[in-house]
Design an enzyme around this catalytic site. Structure first.
Site, PDB file in Angstrom:
ATOM      1  N   SER A   1       0.859  -1.295  -0.068  1.00 21.81           N
ATOM      2  CA  SER A   1      -0.139  -0.129  -0.011  1.00 21.81           C
ATOM      3  C   SER A   1       0.968   1.112   0.026  1.00 21.81           C
ATOM      4  O   SER A   1       0.356   2.281  -0.543  1.00 21.81           O
ATOM      5  CB  SER A   1      -1.024  -0.002   1.212  1.00 21.81           C
ATOM      6  OG  SER A   1      -0.294  -0.037   2.495  1.00 21.81           O
TER       7      SER A   1
ATOM      8  N   GLY B   1      -1.808  -4.454   1.222  1.00 20.68           N
ATOM      9  CA  GLY B   1      -2.180  -5.524   1.837  1.00 20.68           C
ATOM     10  C   GLY B   1      -1.283  -6.641   1.512  1.00 20.68           C
ATOM     11  O   GLY B   1      -1.095  -7.539   2.337  1.00 20.68           O
TER      12      GLY B   1
ATOM     13  N   ASN C   1       4.061  -5.154   6.057  1.00 27.56           N
ATOM     14  CA  ASN C   1       2.770  -5.970   6.211  1.00 27.56           C
ATOM     15  C   ASN C   1       3.316  -7.370   6.923  1.00 27.56           C
ATOM     16  O   ASN C   1       2.358  -7.775   7.865  1.00 27.56           O
ATOM     17  CB  ASN C   1       1.829  -6.242   5.193  1.00 27.56           C
ATOM     18  CG  ASN C   1       1.161  -5.054   4.676  1.00 27.56           C
ATOM     19  OD1 ASN C   1       0.532  -4.192   5.357  1.00 27.56           O
ATOM     20  ND2 ASN C   1       0.976  -4.806   3.472  1.00 27.56           N
TER      21      ASN C   1
ATOM     22  N   ASP D   1      -5.655   6.882   9.638  1.00 23.83           N
ATOM     23  CA  ASP D   1      -5.343   5.698  10.288  1.00 23.83           C
ATOM     24  C   ASP D   1      -3.910   5.901  10.997  1.00 23.83           C
ATOM     25  O   ASP D   1      -3.510   4.859  11.730  1.00 23.83           O
ATOM     26  CB  ASP D   1      -5.265   4.377   9.197  1.00 23.83           C
ATOM     27  CG  ASP D   1      -4.069   4.787   8.199  1.00 23.83           C
ATOM     28  OD1 ASP D   1      -3.420   5.468   8.155  1.00 23.83           O
ATOM     29  OD2 ASP D   1      -4.521   4.082   7.171  1.00 23.83           O
TER      30      ASP D   1
ATOM     31  N   HIS E   1      -0.605   5.144   7.007  1.00 25.23           N
ATOM     32  CA  HIS E   1      -0.270   5.515   5.748  1.00 25.23           C
ATOM     33  C   HIS E   1      -0.086   7.003   5.706  1.00 25.23           C
ATOM     34  O   HIS E   1      -0.700   7.751   6.351  1.00 25.23           O
ATOM     35  CB  HIS E   1      -1.300   4.948   4.783  1.00 25.23           C
ATOM     36  CG  HIS E   1      -1.661   3.482   4.832  1.00 25.23           C
ATOM     37  ND1 HIS E   1      -2.767   2.850   5.528  1.00 25.23           N
ATOM     38  CD2 HIS E   1      -1.114   2.508   4.209  1.00 25.23           C
ATOM     39  CE1 HIS E   1      -2.494   1.381   5.580  1.00 25.23           C
ATOM     40  NE2 HIS E   1      -1.617   1.391   4.472  1.00 25.23           N
TER      41      HIS E   1
END
Length: 214
Positions: free
Chosen positions: A37, A74, A102, A183, A186
């Site tokens: 991402s 992801g 991740n 969030d 990011h």
């Protein structure tokens, strides 16, 4: 007959010009940004993604480059390895490899992460595609042992394969709330701009080292 001859002459000229333009486009360096991402530009317009902003920054420096965004939100290193060959087409002249964040977030064994990244680097070397490796750091909440094992992956692989390393892809962004989405994980468009600014010297040096650039 004179009209037909003149028309044919015009067609030949136009075809030559268009052919020249096609050749010029073909000379643009073809780079792939391969990652998760952070590369894809999570929740951002594609024009604000890392690859788009980096391409613009390089073109501003007079470097004719096309950077394809092959980031998938992801993706772990396992997922990246599984799609490597079809995500990086033949004719690619360089790859920015950014994966592992991740894995750390999910607490995947650093040994597995390193094994996957090693396999990707080996495969790209086999295909004669140069790579610049974008490193990642493990979150501190995973403990010192995990951090030490994870954080050492990227320098070790950089040395093993003789590829340039940009040590931390999120450098300058990770602790700055104003550069992140809500969030807190990011980067926003401004955060991406910081990432591009900080990584630009490494990427520019990498691109100038490519055989296709010489």
């Amino acid at each position: 007959m004179k009209f037909k001859a003149a028309l044919l002459h015009v067609i030949v000229i136009v075809s030559t010009v268009l052919g020249g333009l096609g050749s010029a486009r073909a000379e643009s360096l073809q780079i792939v940004g391969f990652g998760d991402s952070l590369m894809a530009g999570y929740q951002l317009p594609q024009t604000e993604s890392y690859t788009a902003q980096l391409e613009a920054a390089l073109k501003a420096k007079g470097i004719d480059v096309t950077i394809t965004n092959a980031g998938v939100s992801g993706d772990t290193t396992s997922a990246g390895l599984a799609r490597l060959d079809w995500s990086i087409p033949d004719g690619t002249q360089g790859v920015i490899l950014e994966l592992g964040a991740n894995d750390a977030l999910r607490g995947i064994s650093p040994d597995q992460t390193e094994k996957n990244l090693d396999a990707m680097l080996a495969r790209l070397k086999e295909r004669n595609i140069p790579v610049v490796l974008a490193g990642m750091l493990a979150p501190p909440n995973l403990g010192k042992d995990y951090q030490d094992r994870f954080n050492s992956i990227y320098p070790r692989l950089s040395q093993k394969y003789g590829v340039p390393l940009y040590p931390f892809f999120l450098d300058g962004v990770v602790t700055q709330a104003n550069l992140q989405l809500e969030d807190g994980m990011h980067p926003n468009a401004k955060g991406i701009a910081v990432m591009v600014e900080r990584s630009l010297p490494t990427i520019e040096s990498f691109i100038k080292s490519l055989p296709a650039h010489r």
